[in-house]
Design an enzyme around this catalytic site. Structure first.
Site, short mmCIF file in Angstrom:
data_model
loop_
_atom_site.label_atom_id
_atom_site.label_comp_id
_atom_site.label_asym_id
_atom_site.label_seq_id
_atom_site.Cartn_x
_atom_site.Cartn_y
_atom_site.Cartn_z
N CYS A 24 -1.29 3.51 11.76
CA CYS A 24 -1.32 5.04 11.95
C CYS A 24 -2.20 5.46 13.06
CB CYS A 24 -1.18 6.37 10.64
SG CYS A 24 -2.38 6.21 9.76
N LYS A 80 7.46 6.72 1.50
CA LYS A 80 8.11 4.67 2.43
C LYS A 80 8.61 4.12 1.06
CE LYS A 80 4.91 4.27 6.07
NZ LYS A 80 4.14 4.94 5.95
N CYS A 115 0.75 -1.18 0.32
CA CYS A 115 -0.17 0.44 -0.19
C CYS A 115 1.26 1.40 0.08
CB CYS A 115 -0.76 0.11 1.01
SG CYS A 115 -2.47 -1.73 1.08
N ALA A 116 1.55 1.58 -1.07
CA ALA A 116 2.96 2.33 -1.59
C ALA A 116 2.58 4.04 -0.96
CB ALA A 116 3.12 2.07 -2.02
N ALA A 117 0.97 4.32 -1.77
CA ALA A 117 1.08 5.46 -2.08
C ALA A 117 0.78 6.42 -0.99
CB ALA A 117 -0.21 6.00 -3.09
N PRO A 118 1.08 8.18 -0.04
CA PRO A 118 1.78 8.51 -1.62
C PRO A 118 3.35 8.28 -2.11
CG PRO A 118 1.91 9.51 0.59
CD PRO A 118 1.13 8.17 0.56
N GLY A 119 3.89 7.55 -0.99
CA GLY A 119 5.39 6.91 -1.66
C GLY A 119 6.50 7.91 -0.82
N ASP A 148 -1.13 0.53 -4.90
CA ASP A 148 -1.86 1.45 -4.52
C ASP A 148 -2.84 0.74 -5.07
OD1 ASP A 148 -1.88 3.09 -2.19
OD2 ASP A 148 -2.94 3.33 -3.55
N ASP A 174 1.47 -1.41 4.72
CA ASP A 174 1.44 -0.40 5.56
C ASP A 174 0.12 -0.39 5.42
OD1 ASP A 174 2.03 2.03 7.97
OD2 ASP A 174 1.39 3.25 5.19
#
Length: 767
Positions: free
Chosen positions: A321, A190, A184-188, A215, A268
């Site tokens: 988070c 990490k 779940c990469a966006a916004p990027g 994403d 994430d």
């Protein structure tokens, strides 16, 4: 709406990190910015306080500090890109120039806190300060610092990133040979950290590892592309799938198809985001336990899918988070239980010295949105079974619970180090998941069919269709269940029974995606396009020409891109399974007049650091003073450059060149990092093709103060700096003075191939 569709919708909606720092109210935007129209949000939520006090996630006696910290604005944090050779120079510039200017500075009566390094981040490459974006933008005293941050961020040398979100990539312990999946990469932010770790050795242009960044949201994938492009890596691929059913990929290993298992996976997951209250103010009024109850199932499915694709001995980091154990420990406990010993929590307590954290909890309760508590699944009435699941409760067996070592999870509380709230768990895979232990080895075409038709029990238990008879529509275009579509295609091609299948006629292939990106076409070995390039730049025999690709199948190839050998393998073997948004870096651009100069393609600055180790000609070594002149003047004459540079340039034919600066260790005052620039050797002048922000970066590193105004003559320096380099005249350009109204320099600058990434620093090209 099915569960899978609902999951995709939840993934798209639950994105607390997108909120602007300090956005506390709404209103209409006028010339002066956002103005009032709605009352300011009150930072109180009694249900939130009741819930977390009951769960006791905050140590006794610290509740007041915890709530006070949540009501304070989140400090701004920045991270210096660690893999670039310029990182030390940027750090030196920050500490000895910009940070010193902030000492004893006050803005609106508030003392500006001089940025401090994060104690737990390696090599002082991450810093935090109480300066908000609002203060940075409006204060004239901070204008230079603000411009520095904006410019360096755009160049990829600095990233604005919340402190706690830097933790998961560090705990992945990435090495350059690792195959990495960011689910779940966006916004990027990490993802860029992961890319940095792959390129830890700048002398290796193609590390063996790669990052596949996924994403579910198509629009956010392009934000992800923008972030990744700043780092100019040939080892990143951006894909668009539902993370809970991301397809299992294959790679070619010595002529055999094998399943791709990842050495590192970052999970994430989408979450309720109550740890982001300090920057996402809306959470105060919108928070309920219902958000966590709705997301728990999706989070568990994503984590399970990640565990399935993790290699034995590999490491997966699960993070949110959110402070809620329903999204945190409950997901981890359920995953460990269903893994039957295949997964275990790693003890990472000593891996980030200086980081303060609380151990994971082993007992928790579930509360409904109306405040009703349940301590175990047996007490939940049948009417609540659609909302509350058995996986939300801790295991009843005390021995099993103790063996899980949930205390190895990390919960970061806001008041301990002035951060946001966060949860991290590091999982290590000891063996195959129970439902994958009898996985057949892939050998040829028949093996492909077997693998694609045998889906995991995780797919069965989560309500996903596992055979063609359960597909709902002939136009099914799910964003991740490509294994199902692949299985359907194999069954049809093999003439298997298809009773009840609502699908296309056997002669047609099932539509995998709603739309397609431009294709990724690798250039064949015998393509006549490459030999002139190889000869013109005297490319080394080791140059991996098979890794070159274009984005078109018809007409002239205008841009040439490059990927690593490993990503090429992934692309060639999974073109029908993956929805690839972007991959590769631009290394050559077609020049309209290139045929006149023996080569139709000029070098692109985006990929020059990858390409440079293979280039053996067209290289001019320049001094630091030469670099200053080349970056502050449009087309400086040869005579303005040093005699050494002139003697090299005069012997070269017109066309694309490489300008290389080597640091002089005997002169400590000189820039101590190498610079490689793309340029063009004209009839009597040289120009560079470097993006504006990258120009400003190099000039700053050489001690030149740069102003932000855009003038006709291009980059504007202060009087003191301009005196050291000489300003170009304002009336005519160098090309016109040289009598070259139609010079190759001018044609090149006006060429439609010159994109924003290769355009000189916002200057008007010579005409």
């Amino acid at each position: 709406m099915g569960r899978r569709s609902r999951g995709r919708r939840l993934q798209q909606q639950q994105r607390p990190e997108d909120a602007e720092d300090g956005a506390e109210g709404g209103g209409k935007r006028g010339e002066a910015g956002w103005e009032g129209g709605y009352p300011e949000i009150v930072k109180e939520n009694k249900l939130f306080e009741h819930y977390y006090q009951e769960l006791k996630i905050v140590p006794e006696g610290e509740w007041g500090q915890f709530m006070d910290a949540l009501r304070e604005p989140l400090p701004a944090t920045l991270r210096i890109t660690g893999y670039k050779s310029h990182a030390k120079e940027i750090l030196h510039c920050l500490k000895n120039k910009y940070f010193k200017e902030l000492e004893d500075l006050e803005v609106d009566g508030q003392k500006v806190e001089v940025p401090q390094p994060l104690s737990w981040y390696p090599e002082e490459l991450a810093w935090h300060t109480n300066l908000s974006r609002k203060i940075l933008r409006k204060s004239p005293h901070l204008e230079k610092f603000h411009q520095f941050l904006v410019s360096e961020t755009e160049s990829g040398n600095i990233s604005r990133q919340e402190a706690v979100s830097m933790i998961p990539p560090l705990l992945l312990n990435v090495r350059p040979h690792h195959k990495i999946l960011d689910m779940c990469a966006a916004p990027g932010s990490k993802t860029t950290q992961l890319i940095e770790m792959l390129h830890a050795d700048m002398n290796v242009p193609f590390p063996e590892g790669f990052v596949i960044a996924n994403d579910v949201d198509n629009k956010r994938c392009y934000l992800l592309v923008h972030q990744a492009k700043r780092l100019s890596s040939p080892c990143i691929m951006v894909v668009n799938h539902d993370a809970s059913s991301i397809p299992r990929l294959q790679i070619d290993v010595d002529g055999r198809k094998e399943i791709l298992f990842y050495d590192r996976i970052l999970c994430d997951v989408p979450c309720s985001g109550d740890g982001t209250m300090r920057k996402n103010i809306d959470v105060w009024k919108k928070w309920t336990t219902l958000n966590s109850l709705q997301l728990h199932g999706l989070q568990l499915r994503i984590a399970t899918r990640g565990a399935e694709q993790l290699a034995e001995g590999g490491r997966m980091v699960y993070s949110t988070c959110s402070l809620n154990p329903i999204e945190d420990e409950a997901v981890i406990a359920s995953l460990l239980e269903k893994s039957e010993g295949a997964l275990e929590l790693a003890d990472v307590s000593n891996e980030l010295p200086g980081l303060k954290w609380m151990p994971g909890i082993t007992q928790w309760k579930v509360m409904t949105k109306d405040g009703q508590w349940f301590t175990d699944w047996d007490a939940v009435p049948h009417s609540r079974h659609t909302q509350i699941r058995p996986t939300m409760f801790p295991p009843k067996d005390p021995e099993k619970l103790q063996a899980m070592h949930l205390e190895r999870c990390l919960r970061i509380l806001p008041h301990h180090q002035n951060t946001g709230g966060f949860f991290v768990a590091v999982l290590v895979k000891k063996s195959s998941m129970p439902w994958n232990k009898r996985q057949p080895k892939l050998q040829g075409k028949s093996a492909e069919t077997r693998e694609s038709t045998q889906l995991s029990p995780a797919d069965l238990t989560e309500g996903k269709p596992t055979d063609p008879s359960k597909l709902e529509s002939p136009s099914f275009t799910g964003t991740g269940d490509t294994e199902i579509a692949h299985a359907t295609e194999d069954l049809e091609n093999n003439g298997s029974k298809k009773d009840g299948v609502c699908g296309p006629p056997p002669s047609k292939k099932m539509k995998l995606f709603g739309f397609k990106e431009d294709p990724f076409v690798f250039i064949p070995e015998d393509d006549p396009l490459f030999p002139p390039i190889e000869k013109f730049y005297a490319l080394d025999p080791s140059f991996p020409r098979m890794n070159l690709l274009t984005r078109t199948t018809e007409g002239k190839k205008r841009q040439l891109y490059m990927v690593s050998k490993e990503l090429r393998n992934v692309l060639l073997n999974n073109s029908e399974k993956m929805k690839v948004i972007n991959t590769g870096i631009k290394v050559w651009c077609r020049n309209n007049s290139g045929e006149e100069f023996d080569c139709a393609f000029r070098l692109a600055q985006e990929g020059i650091y990858t390409l440079y180790p293979f280039i053996n000609s067209r290289i001019i070594t320049v001094s630091m003073e030469d670099v200053k002149i080349l970056l502050t003047q449009e087309n400086p004459f040869f005579r303005k450059l040093s005699s050494e540079t002139y003697s090299q340039a005069k012997d070269l034919a017109k066309g694309s060149i490489v300008l290389k600066y080597e640091p002089d260790s005997a002169n400590p005052d000189a820039l101590q990092c190498p610079i490689v620039l793309c340029g063009w050797r004209g009839k009597a002048s040289i120009r560079t093709f470097v993006p504006k922000n990258e120009r400003l970066h190099y000039l700053r590193m050489m001690g030149l103060e740069v102003l932000g105004e855009k003038k006709k003559e291009g980059v504007i320096l202060t009087n003191e700096s301009a005196a050291s380099t000489g300003q170009p005249d304002n009336d005519v350009t160098e090309g016109q003075r040289a009598g070259e109204p139609n010079s190759p320099d001018a044609e090149e600058a006006n060429s439609p191939d010159v994109t924003a990434g290769c355009d000189p620093a916002g200057v008007h090209p010579p005409r």
